[in-house]
Motif scaffolding. Structure first.
Motif, PDB file in Angstrom:
ATOM      1  N   PRO A 143      21.236   5.370  63.978  1.00  0.00           N
ATOM      2  CA  PRO A 143      20.319   4.661  64.882  1.00  0.00           C
ATOM      3  C   PRO A 143      18.836   4.925  64.567  1.00  0.00           C
ATOM      4  O   PRO A 143      17.982   4.137  64.945  1.00  0.00           O
ATOM      5  N   VAL A 144      18.571   6.022  63.877  1.00  0.00           N
ATOM      6  CA  VAL A 144      17.175   6.420  63.622  1.00  0.00           C
ATOM      7  C   VAL A 144      16.711   5.983  62.226  1.00  0.00           C
ATOM      8  O   VAL A 144      15.585   5.499  62.058  1.00  0.00           O
ATOM      9  N   MET A 145      17.572   6.167  61.241  1.00  0.00           N
ATOM     10  CA  MET A 145      17.156   5.927  59.857  1.00  0.00           C
ATOM     11  C   MET A 145      17.062   4.429  59.548  1.00  0.00           C
ATOM     12  O   MET A 145      17.995   3.678  59.821  1.00  0.00           O
ATOM     13  N   GLN A 146      15.917   4.039  59.012  1.00  0.00           N
ATOM     14  CA  GLN A 146      15.647   2.621  58.761  1.00  0.00           C
ATOM     15  C   GLN A 146      16.380   2.072  57.542  1.00  0.00           C
ATOM     16  O   GLN A 146      16.800   0.936  57.508  1.00  0.00           O
ATOM     17  N   LEU A 147      16.504   2.941  56.528  1.00  0.00           N
ATOM     18  CA  LEU A 147      17.050   2.453  55.259  1.00  0.00           C
ATOM     19  C   LEU A 147      18.563   2.210  55.319  1.00  0.00           C
ATOM     20  O   LEU A 147      19.310   3.014  55.872  1.00  0.00           O
ATOM     21  N   VAL A 148      18.972   1.096  54.740  1.00  0.00           N
ATOM     22  CA  VAL A 148      20.399   0.812  54.534  1.00  0.00           C
ATOM     23  C   VAL A 148      20.528   0.240  53.121  1.00  0.00           C
ATOM     24  O   VAL A 148      19.801  -0.693  52.754  1.00  0.00           O
ATOM     25  N   GLU A 149      21.420   0.816  52.323  1.00  0.00           N
ATOM     26  CA  GLU A 149      21.666   0.277  50.981  1.00  0.00           C
ATOM     27  C   GLU A 149      22.829  -0.713  51.056  1.00  0.00           C
ATOM     28  O   GLU A 149      23.881  -0.378  51.607  1.00  0.00           O
ATOM     29  N   VAL A 150      22.621  -1.909  50.513  1.00  0.00           N
ATOM     30  CA  VAL A 150      23.682  -2.926  50.476  1.00  0.00           C
ATOM     31  C   VAL A 150      24.097  -3.075  49.016  1.00  0.00           C
ATOM     32  O   VAL A 150      23.256  -3.337  48.145  1.00  0.00           O
ATOM     33  N   ILE A 151      25.415  -2.871  48.773  1.00  0.00           N
ATOM     34  CA  ILE A 151      25.867  -2.775  47.382  1.00  0.00           C
ATOM     35  C   ILE A 151      27.018  -3.746  47.107  1.00  0.00           C
ATOM     36  O   ILE A 151      28.111  -3.582  47.665  1.00  0.00           O
ATOM     37  N   PRO A 152      26.793  -4.748  46.274  1.00  0.00           N
ATOM     38  CA  PRO A 152      27.915  -5.616  45.900  1.00  0.00           C
ATOM     39  C   PRO A 152      28.798  -4.909  44.867  1.00  0.00           C
ATOM     40  O   PRO A 152      28.294  -4.202  43.989  1.00  0.00           O
ATOM     41  N   ALA A 153      30.106  -5.095  44.995  1.00  0.00           N
ATOM     42  CA  ALA A 153      31.023  -4.631  43.948  1.00  0.00           C
ATOM     43  C   ALA A 153      31.059  -5.709  42.875  1.00  0.00           C
ATOM     44  O   ALA A 153      30.564  -6.822  43.102  1.00  0.00           O
ATOM     45  N   VAL A 154      31.643  -5.412  41.720  1.00  0.00           N
ATOM     46  CA  VAL A 154      31.727  -6.476  40.692  1.00  0.00           C
ATOM     47  C   VAL A 154      32.560  -7.647  41.197  1.00  0.00           C
ATOM     48  O   VAL A 154      32.360  -8.787  40.788  1.00  0.00           O
ATOM     49  N   GLN A 155      33.474  -7.368  42.150  1.00  0.00           N
ATOM     50  CA  GLN A 155      34.354  -8.427  42.669  1.00  0.00           C
ATOM     51  C   GLN A 155      33.681  -9.261  43.769  1.00  0.00           C
ATOM     52  O   GLN A 155      34.192 -10.319  44.120  1.00  0.00           O
ATOM     53  N   THR A 156      32.591  -8.776  44.362  1.00  0.00           N
ATOM     54  CA  THR A 156      31.965  -9.450  45.514  1.00  0.00           C
ATOM     55  C   THR A 156      31.467 -10.839  45.131  1.00  0.00           C
ATOM     56  O   THR A 156      30.839 -11.008  44.081  1.00  0.00           O
ATOM     57  N   ARG A 157      31.741 -11.828  46.016  1.00  0.00           N
ATOM     58  CA  ARG A 157      31.321 -13.193  45.691  1.00  0.00           C
ATOM     59  C   ARG A 157      29.797 -13.304  45.670  1.00  0.00           C
ATOM     60  O   ARG A 157      29.106 -12.598  46.421  1.00  0.00           O
ATOM     61  N   ALA A 158      29.319 -14.194  44.817  1.00  0.00           N
ATOM     62  CA  ALA A 158      27.864 -14.382  44.677  1.00  0.00           C
ATOM     63  C   ALA A 158      27.274 -14.761  46.032  1.00  0.00           C
ATOM     64  O   ALA A 158      27.833 -15.598  46.747  1.00  0.00           O
ATOM     65  N   GLY A 159      26.180 -14.133  46.372  1.00  0.00           N
ATOM     66  CA  GLY A 159      25.470 -14.490  47.607  1.00  0.00           C
ATOM     67  C   GLY A 159      25.839 -13.639  48.807  1.00  0.00           C
ATOM     68  O   GLY A 159      25.068 -13.548  49.766  1.00  0.00           O
ATOM     69  N   LEU A 160      27.007 -12.983  48.780  1.00  0.00           N
ATOM     70  CA  LEU A 160      27.427 -12.225  49.972  1.00  0.00           C
ATOM     71  C   LEU A 160      26.499 -11.027  50.233  1.00  0.00           C
ATOM     72  O   LEU A 160      26.130 -10.771  51.384  1.00  0.00           O
ATOM     73  N   ALA A 161      26.124 -10.322  49.183  1.00  0.00           N
ATOM     74  CA  ALA A 161      25.274  -9.137  49.391  1.00  0.00           C
ATOM     75  C   ALA A 161      23.940  -9.550  50.035  1.00  0.00           C
ATOM     76  O   ALA A 161      23.437  -8.858  50.925  1.00  0.00           O
ATOM     77  N   GLU A 162      23.392 -10.684  49.615  1.00  0.00           N
ATOM     78  CA  GLU A 162      22.134 -11.151  50.186  1.00  0.00           C
ATOM     79  C   GLU A 162      22.316 -11.545  51.657  1.00  0.00           C
ATOM     80  O   GLU A 162      21.465 -11.249  52.499  1.00  0.00           O
ATOM     81  N   GLU A 163      23.461 -12.193  51.955  1.00  0.00           N
ATOM     82  CA  GLU A 163      23.758 -12.556  53.361  1.00  0.00           C
ATOM     83  C   GLU A 163      23.841 -11.296  54.217  1.00  0.00           C
ATOM     84  O   GLU A 163      23.313 -11.243  55.323  1.00  0.00           O
ATOM     85  N   VAL A 164      24.529 -10.298  53.690  1.00  0.00           N
ATOM     86  CA  VAL A 164      24.712  -9.050  54.430  1.00  0.00           C
ATOM     87  C   VAL A 164      23.370  -8.325  54.583  1.00  0.00           C
ATOM     88  O   VAL A 164      23.053  -7.791  55.643  1.00  0.00           O
ATOM     89  N   ARG A 165      22.565  -8.362  53.524  1.00  0.00           N
ATOM     90  CA  ARG A 165      21.229  -7.735  53.601  1.00  0.00           C
ATOM     91  C   ARG A 165      20.435  -8.372  54.755  1.00  0.00           C
ATOM     92  O   ARG A 165      19.821  -7.667  55.558  1.00  0.00           O
ATOM     93  N   ASP A 166      20.470  -9.700  54.855  1.00  0.00           N
ATOM     94  CA  ASP A 166      19.712 -10.381  55.908  1.00  0.00           C
ATOM     95  C   ASP A 166      20.276 -10.050  57.288  1.00  0.00           C
ATOM     96  O   ASP A 166      19.530  -9.908  58.255  1.00  0.00           O
ATOM     97  N   MET A 167      21.597  -9.928  57.357  1.00  0.00           N
ATOM     98  CA  MET A 167      22.237  -9.573  58.628  1.00  0.00           C
ATOM     99  C   MET A 167      21.796  -8.177  59.066  1.00  0.00           C
ATOM    100  O   MET A 167      21.410  -7.946  60.210  1.00  0.00           O
ATOM    101  N   VAL A 168      21.805  -7.240  58.116  1.00  0.00           N
ATOM    102  CA  VAL A 168      21.413  -5.859  58.422  1.00  0.00           C
ATOM    103  C   VAL A 168      19.934  -5.810  58.844  1.00  0.00           C
ATOM    104  O   VAL A 168      19.563  -5.084  59.771  1.00  0.00           O
ATOM    105  N   ALA A 169      19.115  -6.637  58.221  1.00  0.00           N
ATOM    106  CA  ALA A 169      17.687  -6.699  58.594  1.00  0.00           C
ATOM    107  C   ALA A 169      17.555  -7.199  60.035  1.00  0.00           C
ATOM    108  O   ALA A 169      16.687  -6.737  60.787  1.00  0.00           O
TER     109      ALA A 169
END
Ligand code: NAD
Length: 281
Positions: A143-169
């Motif tokens: 709840p306190v720490m601002q940073l979150v690392e979003v990491i796509p695996a080689v199997q992750t579909r294109a665009g999902l990591a960016e969607e998740v990054r925006d969701m986390v933001a």
């Protein structure tokens, strides 16, 4: 959105609070009922503190608490849009969990792991639909720490990591994308930080308190390496070091120490057990 969190220890409880405060329905599961109850009580306490400090209204705290749904039944995760796993740092156990989870959730549910050191590719390999799998790595306390690392695996579909990054933001965090490499960004830089501090201690250059004092009082670090290792827990921290070392093909830069291994073996995990490099009893 309905978000499932599996594992309600230090990280899972914190992540549950973050997503509930962002207005999402949360299903929270742990294999230990006592841990689950402790997590819910801990989140309530944390919300009460925010109200006391004037950082959250009493109405918002009450609304957040209502969004939390603790459960011991994985079938309750059937309606989840996203599930974040924060269980023990063990590849086989995590893989087994995702196998079970995929039998419950819908085909579009995003699956995520909060792993600190395992390869996302290896966890995703256990999934029937690995293209919906991604790493979402929070820092403690979530709840306190601002940073979150979003990491796509080689199997992750294109665009999902960016969607998740925006969701986390949208949850009020500051996410960064990182590649699926051992330790990602922060844990990789942190390994030599801890390792070198332990080497200083082993060589008798200075004691624990002096090294921590020098780095915090004079070095500008928020916490010294020993206080930080005790805070994280030597069970978690040692396992991460061992995992990063192995994953880097035994590169000596990341070599674990016997000093920490002995604390781990003795069950002196730090703050959570009352003893680590420091004595908290
Ligand atoms: P923790 O030991 O505090 O909590 C883990 C919880 O998972 C426990 O309550 C345990 O009962 C539960 N659990 C274990 N196996 C389970 C299963 N099969 N099903 C349901 N529940 C299960 O650990 P933590 O510090 O919260 O770490 C959790 C994960 O987050 C790990 O992968 C760790 O590497 C990662 N992580 C930890 C930190 C940290 O600083 N502690 C930071 C970032 C990421």
């Amino acid at each position: 959105m309905t978000i499932g969190i599996i594992g309600s220890g230090a990280m899972g409880a914190g992540i549950a609070q973050v997503v509930a405060q962002a207005g999402h329905t949360v299903r929270l599961l742990d294999q230990h009922m006592g841990t689950l109850q402790k997590a819910v009580a801990g989140i309530q306490k944390s919300l009460d503190k925010l109200v006391e400090k004037g950082k959250l209204s009493a109405e918002a705290a009450a609304a957040t608490a209502k969004l939390l749904h603790p459960t011991s039944d994985i079938h309750d995760f059937a309606d989840c849009d996203l599930v974040i796993e924060a269980i023990v740092e063990d590849l086989a156990v995590k893989q087994q969990l995702f196998r079970e989870l995929e039998m419950v959730v819908g085909p579009d549910c995003i699956l995520a792991s909060n792993t600190s050191s395992l390869s996302l590719a290896s966890i995703a390999a256990a999934c029937k639909r690995p293209e919906r799998f991604v790493g979402i790595h929070f820092f403690n306390p979530a709840p306190v720490m601002q940073l979150v690392e979003v990491i796509p695996a080689v199997q992750t579909r294109a665009g999902l990591a960016e969607e998740v990054r925006d969701m986390v933001a949208s949850w009020g965090k500051r996410p960064v994308l990182a590649k699926d490499t051992p330790g990602f960004i922060v844990n990789r830089v942190a390994r030599p930080f801890y390792g070198e501090a332990i080497r200083l201690l082993e060589e008798g250059v200075a004691d624990v308190a002096t090294i921590d004092w020098a780095l915090t009082e004079l070095g500008g670090f928020r916490m010294g390496p020993f206080a930080l290792m005790d805070f994280i827990g030597h069970d978690v921290n040692y396992r991460v070091t061992e995992s990063v070392f192995t994953a880097f093909f035994f590169d000596p830069r990341f070599k674990p120490s016997f000093t920490q291994k002995r604390l781990f073996e003795a069950g002196y995990f730090g703050r959570k057990t009352g003893r680590g490099f420091y004595d908290y009893t």
